[in-house]
Design a protein around this motif. Structure first.
Motif, PDB file in Angstrom:
ATOM      1  N   THR A   1     -33.898   0.353 -32.710  1.00 44.80           N
ATOM      2  CA  THR A   1     -35.256   0.765 -32.370  1.00 44.80           C
ATOM      3  C   THR A   1     -35.480   2.227 -32.724  1.00 44.80           C
ATOM      4  O   THR A   1     -36.511   2.585 -33.305  1.00 44.80           O
ATOM      5  CB  THR A   1     -35.528   0.525 -30.870  1.00 44.80           C
ATOM      6  OG1 THR A   1     -35.329  -0.861 -30.598  1.00 44.80           O
ATOM      7  CG2 THR A   1     -36.934   0.930 -30.486  1.00 44.80           C
ATOM      8  N   GLN A   2     -34.527   3.071 -32.381  1.00 48.70           N
ATOM      9  CA  GLN A   2     -34.642   4.489 -32.710  1.00 48.70           C
ATOM     10  C   GLN A   2     -34.718   4.683 -34.223  1.00 48.70           C
ATOM     11  O   GLN A   2     -35.588   5.393 -34.724  1.00 48.70           O
ATOM     12  CB  GLN A   2     -33.444   5.276 -32.153  1.00 48.70           C
ATOM     13  CG  GLN A   2     -33.454   5.475 -30.674  1.00 48.70           C
ATOM     14  CD  GLN A   2     -34.530   6.443 -30.230  1.00 48.70           C
ATOM     15  OE1 GLN A   2     -34.833   7.410 -30.904  1.00 48.70           O
ATOM     16  NE2 GLN A   2     -35.109   6.173 -29.084  1.00 48.70           N
TER      17      GLN A   2
ATOM     18  N   ARG B   1     -31.392   1.116 -39.153  1.00 47.91           N
ATOM     19  CA  ARG B   1     -32.790   0.907 -39.536  1.00 47.91           C
ATOM     20  C   ARG B   1     -32.955  -0.396 -40.309  1.00 47.91           C
ATOM     21  O   ARG B   1     -33.935  -1.115 -40.136  1.00 47.91           O
ATOM     22  CB  ARG B   1     -33.279   2.091 -40.377  1.00 47.91           C
ATOM     23  CG  ARG B   1     -34.746   1.999 -40.723  1.00 47.91           C
ATOM     24  CD  ARG B   1     -35.261   3.240 -41.365  1.00 47.91           C
ATOM     25  NE  ARG B   1     -34.607   3.489 -42.639  1.00 47.91           N
ATOM     26  CZ  ARG B   1     -34.916   4.484 -43.448  1.00 47.91           C
ATOM     27  NH1 ARG B   1     -35.851   5.340 -43.115  1.00 47.91           N
ATOM     28  NH2 ARG B   1     -34.294   4.646 -44.584  1.00 47.91           N
TER      29      ARG B   1
ATOM     30  N   ASP C   1     -36.542  12.223 -42.004  1.00 50.37           N
ATOM     31  CA  ASP C   1     -36.080  12.383 -40.624  1.00 50.37           C
ATOM     32  C   ASP C   1     -34.573  12.170 -40.535  1.00 50.37           C
ATOM     33  O   ASP C   1     -33.863  12.933 -39.875  1.00 50.37           O
ATOM     34  CB  ASP C   1     -36.772  11.386 -39.692  1.00 50.37           C
ATOM     35  CG  ASP C   1     -38.252  11.647 -39.499  1.00 50.37           C
ATOM     36  OD1 ASP C   1     -38.699  12.792 -39.743  1.00 50.37           O
ATOM     37  OD2 ASP C   1     -38.959  10.698 -39.099  1.00 50.37           O
TER      38      ASP C   1
ATOM     39  N   ARG D   1     -35.553   2.725 -36.652  1.00 42.79           N
ATOM     40  CA  ARG D   1     -36.749   2.205 -37.318  1.00 42.79           C
ATOM     41  C   ARG D   1     -37.911   3.192 -37.275  1.00 42.79           C
ATOM     42  O   ARG D   1     -38.821   3.116 -38.082  1.00 42.79           O
ATOM     43  CB  ARG D   1     -37.170   0.874 -36.698  1.00 42.79           C
ATOM     44  CG  ARG D   1     -36.357  -0.275 -37.198  1.00 42.79           C
ATOM     45  CD  ARG D   1     -36.961  -1.603 -36.754  1.00 42.79           C
ATOM     46  NE  ARG D   1     -35.891  -2.576 -36.689  1.00 42.79           N
ATOM     47  CZ  ARG D   1     -35.445  -3.143 -35.575  1.00 42.79           C
ATOM     48  NH1 ARG D   1     -35.999  -2.867 -34.423  1.00 42.79           N
ATOM     49  NH2 ARG D   1     -34.457  -3.994 -35.613  1.00 42.79           N
ATOM     50  N   SER D   2     -37.861   4.114 -36.328  1.00 43.94           N
ATOM     51  CA  SER D   2     -38.954   5.083 -36.224  1.00 43.94           C
ATOM     52  C   SER D   2     -38.753   6.284 -37.149  1.00 43.94           C
ATOM     53  O   SER D   2     -39.631   7.126 -37.260  1.00 43.94           O
ATOM     54  CB  SER D   2     -39.096   5.569 -34.773  1.00 43.94           C
ATOM     55  OG  SER D   2     -38.001   6.397 -34.414  1.00 43.94           O
ATOM     56  N   PHE D   3     -37.603   6.368 -37.824  1.00 43.20           N
ATOM     57  CA  PHE D   3     -37.285   7.518 -38.668  1.00 43.20           C
ATOM     58  C   PHE D   3     -37.599   7.257 -40.137  1.00 43.20           C
ATOM     59  O   PHE D   3     -37.294   6.192 -40.665  1.00 43.20           O
ATOM     60  CB  PHE D   3     -35.803   7.885 -38.561  1.00 43.20           C
ATOM     61  CG  PHE D   3     -35.348   8.293 -37.184  1.00 43.20           C
ATOM     62  CD1 PHE D   3     -36.137   9.105 -36.386  1.00 43.20           C
ATOM     63  CD2 PHE D   3     -34.131   7.874 -36.701  1.00 43.20           C
ATOM     64  CE1 PHE D   3     -35.718   9.482 -35.124  1.00 43.20           C
ATOM     65  CE2 PHE D   3     -33.701   8.251 -35.443  1.00 43.20           C
ATOM     66  CZ  PHE D   3     -34.493   9.058 -34.654  1.00 43.20           C
ATOM     67  N   SER D   4     -38.150   8.269 -40.789  1.00 44.83           N
ATOM     68  CA  SER D   4     -38.328   8.231 -42.243  1.00 44.83           C
ATOM     69  C   SER D   4     -37.015   8.663 -42.894  1.00 44.83           C
ATOM     70  O   SER D   4     -36.081   9.109 -42.208  1.00 44.83           O
ATOM     71  CB  SER D   4     -39.445   9.194 -42.661  1.00 44.83           C
ATOM     72  OG  SER D   4     -39.033  10.544 -42.429  1.00 44.83           O
TER      73      SER D   4
END
Length: 135
Positions: free
Chosen positions: A113-114, A102, A122, A116-119
């Motif tokens: 990419t994957q 991330r 998450d 970066r979408s997680f908090s």
């Protein structure tokens, strides 16, 4: 040349206005104590704790992970590239790896990419779920 002068004049007015405002409580606390006064005690820092992972929430979030990491033999479409096994890895390892992807300190375009979408929550949930799987 009028635009730089206009910007400079606007900044000067803003700085003058800020300088004339009374100090707020936090700014007054930051000011050095007057001579003879005791140094105020430093406030206790709030402890930052990592979120606790929920394996069931992680199960839902890892659906896309199975596309590469869930294939028998852990190989993706490129036969020469070995996809690492993530099931059964420690939660700490998985959390660190996802945070590194991330932040861009670990490089792989798909994983970056994957991740970066997680908090943070998450990532904790994913790590909790995957760490409970059998390798």
């Amino acid at each position: 040349m009028t635009r730089p002068l206009t910007i400079a004049a606007g900044l000067a007015v803003a700085l003058f206005t800020l300088a004339s405002l009374p100090l707020t409580a936090s700014a007054q606390d930051a000011a050095p104590p007057a001579s003879g006064e005791a140094e105020p005690a430093a406030p206790a820092e709030a402890a930052t704790t990592a979120p606790v992972g929920n394996p069931e929430a992680g199960r839902q979030l890892t659906y896309t992970c199975l596309g590469c990491h869930g294939i028998t033999g852990y190989k993706n479409v490129y036969p020469t590239y070995h996809v690492p096994m993530i099931g059964g890895q420690s939660a700490l390892y998985l959390t660190n790896a996802l945070n590194e992807y991330r932040n861009g300190t670990r490089r792989h375009p798909t994983m970056e990419t994957q991740a970066r979408s997680f908090s943070d929550q998450d990532i904790a949930d994913i790590a909790a779920f995957l760490s409970e799987l059998s390798p």
